[in-house]
Design a protein around this motif. Structure first.
Motif, short mmCIF file in Angstrom:
data_model
loop_
_atom_site.label_atom_id
_atom_site.label_comp_id
_atom_site.label_asym_id
_atom_site.label_seq_id
_atom_site.Cartn_x
_atom_site.Cartn_y
_atom_site.Cartn_z
N ASN A 112 1.49 5.33 0.29
CA ASN A 112 0.91 6.47 1.02
C ASN A 112 -0.20 6.00 1.96
OD1 ASN A 112 2.58 8.31 -0.30
ND2 ASN A 112 1.14 8.51 -2.01
N GLY A 113 0.03 4.86 2.60
CA GLY A 113 -0.99 4.28 3.47
C GLY A 113 -0.77 4.60 4.93
N LYS A 114 -1.69 4.11 5.74
CA LYS A 114 -1.64 4.23 7.20
C LYS A 114 -2.08 2.91 7.79
CE LYS A 114 -6.36 6.05 7.30
NZ LYS A 114 -7.24 7.19 7.67
N ILE A 156 0.85 -1.18 0.00
CA ILE A 156 0.00 0.00 0.00
C ILE A 156 0.89 1.23 0.00
CG2 ILE A 156 -1.72 1.26 1.33
CD1 ILE A 156 -2.76 -1.25 -0.08
N GLU A 214 -3.76 0.62 5.01
CA GLU A 214 -4.87 1.01 4.15
C GLU A 214 -4.61 2.39 3.58
OE1 GLU A 214 -8.32 1.01 6.65
OE2 GLU A 214 -7.76 2.86 7.70
N ALA A 215 -5.27 2.72 2.48
CA ALA A 215 -5.13 4.04 1.87
C ALA A 215 -6.42 4.41 1.17
CB ALA A 215 -3.97 4.06 0.88
N ASP A 216 -6.73 5.70 1.17
CA ASP A 216 -7.84 6.20 0.36
C ASP A 216 -7.38 6.34 -1.08
OD1 ASP A 216 -9.54 6.36 2.54
OD2 ASP A 216 -9.12 8.48 2.92
N SER A 245 -11.31 2.90 -0.84
CA SER A 245 -10.13 2.53 -0.06
C SER A 245 -9.61 1.16 -0.49
CB SER A 245 -10.43 2.52 1.44
OG SER A 245 -11.34 1.48 1.77
N HIS A 293 -2.05 9.54 -5.78
CA HIS A 293 -2.31 9.60 -4.34
C HIS A 293 -2.02 8.21 -3.76
CE1 HIS A 293 -3.85 13.63 -4.83
NE2 HIS A 293 -4.63 13.20 -5.82
N GLY A 294 -3.00 7.58 -3.11
CA GLY A 294 -2.78 6.25 -2.58
C GLY A 294 -2.76 5.21 -3.69
#
Length: 244
Positions: A28-30, A26, A163-165, A144, A190-191
């Motif tokens: 740019n995830g968190k 993933i 996970e990422a948007d 997501s 982005h993600g």
């Protein structure tokens, strides 16, 4: 050995001039929130692809994840894990794999990249819903993705689910970028996803609408949008297999 070969093939695809790289962490995830439907497909406790529960006994994933080097008795589905280094999850054997009959292991044509795996025993109250009918999506809807894959082309794999948007493109816009049938696209700036995330879900409004499938050349800001298999396009086949 076959798994290593597949990963090497994916790494070589850009140099070979193919249009898309399969077997795609993933970007740019968190750290993910609760996603009990997530599945880690593993060989000898080593994660190689994602998946997600769509019924009590079926996992959906990408067909290109099929591990040809070993019988599927060597592959297990880890259900509901957050950190793969802990033991707070279920590990279940697979009974059977059902790749879509029109899928071809050819990165030039990443169509029909969908597979269902039947578990040896049912799992209760962990599934995610899938669409009930074929549908298109408007531009700029936020959805997501999640997975345990790499966070960059040469980055480490993740033991913790990320996970990422992601931002959905319209069907028309997606078709302009990728001239393939039955796929969905998300914006590439982005993600996104990378090696090891293949087979995971694209989730919009608490519904799994796509299967993580392919990107071009690099998983960080690829030149074209990220590609997913469109689940709703395969509903008759899905219902047939899940009826077995």
């Amino acid at each position: 050995m076959a798994l290593i070969s597949l990963l090497l093939l994916a790494a070589l695809l850009p140099q070979l001039g193919h249009s898309a790289s399969v077997h795609v962490g993933i970007v740019n995830g968190k750290v993910a929130q609760s996603r009990p439907y997530m599945v880690s497909l593993q060989v000898r406790t080593q994660h190689f692809c994602g998946g997600f529960l769509v019924s009590e006994q079926f996992v959906m994933t990408a067909a290109h994840c099929k591990y040809k080097g070993k019988p599927w008795t060597d592959v297990t589905a880890v259900i509901g894990a957050h950190n793969l280094k802990t033991n707070s999850f279920q590990r279940i054997q697979l009974m059977h794999s059902y790749s879509h009959p029109d899928f071809k292991m050819d990165p030039k044509y990443p169509e029909n990249d969908i597979m269902l795996l039947k578990l040896a025993k049912p799992v209760v109250n962990k599934k995610i819903r899938i669409p009930e009918k074929d549908e298109d999506f408007k531009e700029n809807i936020t959805c997501s993705i999640a997975g345990w894959g790499r966070i960059g082309n040469n980055g480490p794999t993740n033991d913790v689910l990320l996970e990422a948007d992601v931002t959905m493109l319209s069907s028309k816009n997606c078709k302009n970028w990728w001239n393939f049938n039955n796929i969905l696209c998300t914006d590439s700036h982005h993600g996104g996803f990378c090696a090891g995330d293949s087979g995971g879900p694209l989730v919009c409004n608490n519904t799994a609408v796509g299967v993580i499938a392919f990107y071009e050349k690099t998983c960080i800001n690829p030149p074209r949008p990220y590609g997913y298999t469109k689940i709703s396009a395969f509903l008759p086949w899905i219902k047939k297999i899940m009826g077995k």
